[in-house]
Design a protein around this motif. Structure first.
Motif, mmCIF file in Angstrom:
data_model
loop_
_atom_site.group_PDB
_atom_site.id
_atom_site.type_symbol
_atom_site.label_atom_id
_atom_site.label_comp_id
_atom_site.label_asym_id
_atom_site.label_seq_id
_atom_site.Cartn_x
_atom_site.Cartn_y
_atom_site.Cartn_z
ATOM 1 N N UNK A 276 0.833 -1.207 0.000
ATOM 2 C CA UNK A 276 0.000 0.000 0.000
ATOM 3 C C UNK A 276 0.865 1.253 0.000
ATOM 4 N N UNK A 277 1.934 1.252 0.795
ATOM 5 C CA UNK A 277 2.842 2.393 0.843
ATOM 6 C C UNK A 277 3.596 2.572 -0.473
ATOM 7 N N UNK A 288 -10.286 16.369 7.377
ATOM 8 C CA UNK A 288 -9.597 16.920 8.534
ATOM 9 C C UNK A 288 -8.689 18.057 8.081
ATOM 10 N N UNK A 289 -8.231 18.907 9.017
ATOM 11 C CA UNK A 289 -7.261 19.939 8.641
ATOM 12 C C UNK A 289 -6.057 19.317 7.942
ATOM 13 N N UNK A 290 -5.468 20.052 7.012
ATOM 14 C CA UNK A 290 -4.423 19.498 6.155
ATOM 15 C C UNK A 290 -3.261 18.915 6.940
ATOM 16 N N UNK A 291 -2.896 19.546 8.051
ATOM 17 C CA UNK A 291 -1.751 19.091 8.818
ATOM 18 C C UNK A 291 -2.112 18.093 9.917
ATOM 19 N N UNK A 292 -3.357 17.630 9.933
ATOM 20 C CA UNK A 292 -3.783 16.661 10.945
ATOM 21 C C UNK A 292 -3.213 15.281 10.641
ATOM 22 N N UNK A 293 -2.844 14.549 11.685
ATOM 23 C CA UNK A 293 -2.323 13.187 11.516
ATOM 24 C C UNK A 293 -3.379 12.263 10.940
ATOM 25 N N UNK A 294 -4.659 12.655 11.046
ATOM 26 C CA UNK A 294 -5.738 11.835 10.487
ATOM 27 C C UNK A 294 -5.679 11.777 8.963
ATOM 28 N N UNK A 295 -4.971 12.729 8.360
ATOM 29 C CA UNK A 295 -4.826 12.727 6.906
ATOM 30 C C UNK A 295 -3.740 11.761 6.424
ATOM 31 N N UNK A 296 -3.060 11.128 7.349
ATOM 32 C CA UNK A 296 -2.036 10.120 7.014
ATOM 33 C C UNK A 296 -2.729 8.764 6.924
ATOM 34 N N UNK A 297 -2.850 8.176 5.735
ATOM 35 C CA UNK A 297 -3.660 6.963 5.572
ATOM 36 C C UNK A 297 -2.934 5.670 5.952
ATOM 37 N N UNK A 298 -1.684 5.778 6.388
ATOM 38 C CA UNK A 298 -0.888 4.585 6.666
ATOM 39 C C UNK A 298 -0.656 4.436 8.173
ATOM 40 N N UNK A 299 0.018 3.356 8.526
ATOM 41 C CA UNK A 299 0.322 3.140 9.943
ATOM 42 C C UNK A 299 1.126 4.318 10.493
ATOM 43 N N UNK A 321 8.984 -4.706 9.128
ATOM 44 C CA UNK A 321 8.551 -3.447 9.720
ATOM 45 C C UNK A 321 9.555 -2.331 9.438
ATOM 46 N N UNK A 322 10.844 -2.663 9.429
ATOM 47 C CA UNK A 322 11.837 -1.668 9.049
ATOM 48 C C UNK A 322 11.669 -1.271 7.574
ATOM 49 N N UNK A 323 11.249 -2.223 6.750
ATOM 50 C CA UNK A 323 10.959 -1.911 5.347
ATOM 51 C C UNK A 323 9.797 -0.910 5.257
ATOM 52 N N UNK A 324 8.809 -1.076 6.125
ATOM 53 C CA UNK A 324 7.682 -0.138 6.163
ATOM 54 C C UNK A 324 8.170 1.265 6.493
ATOM 55 N N UNK A 325 9.029 1.365 7.520
ATOM 56 C CA UNK A 325 9.574 2.675 7.881
ATOM 57 C C UNK A 325 10.402 3.268 6.740
ATOM 58 N N UNK A 326 11.155 2.434 6.065
ATOM 59 C CA UNK A 326 11.964 2.903 4.937
ATOM 60 C C UNK A 326 11.076 3.505 3.846
ATOM 61 N N UNK A 327 9.953 2.848 3.575
ATOM 62 C CA UNK A 327 9.030 3.353 2.557
ATOM 63 C C UNK A 327 8.357 4.638 3.025
ATOM 64 N N UNK A 328 8.050 4.741 4.309
ATOM 65 C CA UNK A 328 7.459 5.971 4.822
ATOM 66 C C UNK A 328 8.430 7.142 4.684
ATOM 67 N N UNK A 329 9.700 6.897 5.008
ATOM 68 C CA UNK A 329 10.714 7.951 4.839
ATOM 69 C C UNK A 329 10.855 8.297 3.357
ATOM 70 N N UNK A 330 10.790 7.256 2.497
ATOM 71 C CA UNK A 330 10.859 7.496 1.061
ATOM 72 C C UNK A 330 9.721 8.376 0.572
ATOM 73 N N UNK A 331 8.516 8.169 1.131
ATOM 74 C CA UNK A 331 7.373 8.990 0.748
ATOM 75 C C UNK A 331 7.582 10.447 1.154
ATOM 76 N N UNK A 332 8.116 10.657 2.358
ATOM 77 C CA UNK A 332 8.396 12.016 2.820
ATOM 78 C C UNK A 332 9.484 12.656 1.959
ATOM 79 N N UNK A 333 10.569 11.930 1.709
ATOM 80 C CA UNK A 333 11.674 12.473 0.921
ATOM 81 C C UNK A 333 11.274 12.752 -0.521
ATOM 82 N N UNK A 344 13.588 2.973 -4.872
ATOM 83 C CA UNK A 344 12.703 1.904 -4.440
ATOM 84 C C UNK A 344 11.258 2.331 -4.304
ATOM 85 N N UNK A 345 10.934 3.565 -4.727
ATOM 86 C CA UNK A 345 9.570 4.063 -4.540
ATOM 87 C C UNK A 345 8.867 4.130 -5.884
ATOM 88 N N UNK A 346 7.553 3.965 -5.861
ATOM 89 C CA UNK A 346 6.792 3.901 -7.098
ATOM 90 C C UNK A 346 6.559 5.278 -7.695
#
Length: 390
Positions: A276-277, A288-299, A321-333, A344-346
């Motif tokens: 999914x990530x 929700x407000x744009x900066x709300x954590x509720x707008x984050x659809x992932x874990x 689980x470390x792979x999940x964190x790696x993908x989350x950082x990839x999404x931010x970067x 490694x990101x789509x």
């Protein structure tokens, strides 16, 4: 209608219509039927293509596809008959004034049926793809084939009968009705075979658009089976390949919810979160407000950290689980690289990952989780998997 009235009507024939007008009307009907059948099919594929621009491409099952091919071919055939009847009735009547009026009525009625049918088809045929089938969240909520197949079957029959209705005020048309009915069936069969548009043109273009995402799903599902003996259900894999169905949104929300529980998350759920990530699937519209954590659809990053600490460092769940964190950082970067794709990101389509901006609060939480793990020597082997957050 009594026998005397019936007897006063002459039977419809080529002689009463006029040989030249009969063949001109027949040619007009054939050309109309062929043109309409091609227009129906190409317009349908055009609308189907546009559903894939804002929602998931509408891909009917084989039986549904064959039914609508037959429906549009039958409708084109009977509308071609209406055009032919209108041409036949345009000849000046040589009998009484009443006969001339009835003939003019038959002409008007045939044209009315023709244009009203096209208007209805254009109205419903454009509103449904634009307003419903192309709406994010649509998940086969209105299946015309399953729920209204009988009404669609009646549509060409009603057009056929109504086209002959007013003609029977002027002529006795029993034999001609039977012959035209057989011709319409034969014409519909031929049109369904000769004017059908290849659906794989639109389907293949849509699949190619998400080729990388589908390849990643295949790779991760095969890897899960090979390394961990995990078998995903066919429906789960099919839902992973959808982006805007309500069931696809529900899948994203369900996986996020599983991470928030105070118990160990299953390995197959972790792999689902990775897919999914990587494919940047979203969980539906956020209010929700744009900066709300509720707008984050992932874990949430802290939930991933909590799950990591529930497992031993050498457990396969910890690595995933470390792979999940790696993908989350990839999404931010990814948002900080001027459109470049993080390793490694789509390369996701515009409108999903391309337009998605992680809330700032998530970025700060992710940085805190990364720092916490880098200070924990138990996970030193995984530190290389956590790149800097830009």
């Amino acid at each position: 209608m009594n026998d005397k009235t019936l007897f006063q009507k002459e039977p419809i024939s080529i002689q009463t219509i006029g040989k030249r007008l009969f063949w001109m009307g027949t040619a007009a009907g054939l050309i109309t039927a062929l043109s309409l059948s091609l227009a129906f099919n190409y317009t349908r594929e055009t609308f189907r293509f546009f559903t894939g621009m804002s929602a998931d491409l509408l891909i009917p099952e084989e039986a549904e596809w064959l039914f609508f091919n037959g429906f549009f071919a039958a409708l084109a055939a009977v509308l071609g008959l209406s055009a032919a009847i209108a041409a036949w009735m345009s000849a000046p009547a040589r009998r009484s004034r009443k006969s001339r009026l009835y003939r003019q009525l038959a002409l008007t009625y045939a044209l009315l049926i023709f244009w009203v049918s096209l208007m209805m088809l254009a109205r419903f045929g454009s509103i449904l793809p634009i307003m419903l089938f192309g709406l994010p969240g649509y998940d086969d909520d209105l299946n015309l084939y399953e729920e209204y197949r009988f009404l669609l079957f009646l549509f060409p029959i009603v057009v056929f009968l109504q086209s002959w209705f007013s003609v029977r005020l002027v002529y006795r048309a029993g034999k001609w009705m039977l012959i035209s009915f057989v011709c319409c069936i034969a014409g519909a069969f031929l049109l369904s075979k000769t004017t059908a548009v290849r659906r794989d043109i639109v389907n293949d273009a849509y699949v190619k658009r998400f080729e990388r995402e589908y390849a990643y799903i295949t790779k991760e599902v095969g890897r899960a089976t090979q390394l961990y003996g995990i078998g995903f259900e066919t429906q789960t894999i099919a839902t992973l390949k959808k982006w805007h169905l309500e069931s696809a949104y529900a899948q994203v929300r369900s996986v996020k919810s599983a991470f928030s529980k105070d118990r160990k998350v299953t390995l197959d759920t972790i792999i689902l979160q990775k897919i999914i990530l990587h494919n940047c699937k979203l969980g539906g519209r956020a209010y929700y407000p744009r900066q709300s954590a509720e707008n984050w659809p992932y874990a949430l990053p802290e939930d991933v950290l909590k799950q990591i600490r529930l497992f031993e460092p050498d457990a396969p769940e910890a690595r995933e689980l470390f792979e999940v964190l790696k993908l989350q950082i990839g999404l931010v970067n990814k948002q900080e690289t001027d459109g470049a794709i993080a390793p490694g990101f789509s390369a996701k389509r515009i409108g999903s990952c391309g337009a998605y901006r992680p809330p700032g609060v998530i970025i700060s939480r992710l940085a805190a989780v990364r720092d916490s793990l880098l200070r924990d020597e138990r996970y030193a082997a995984f530190h290389v998997m956590l790149p800097d957050i830009r």
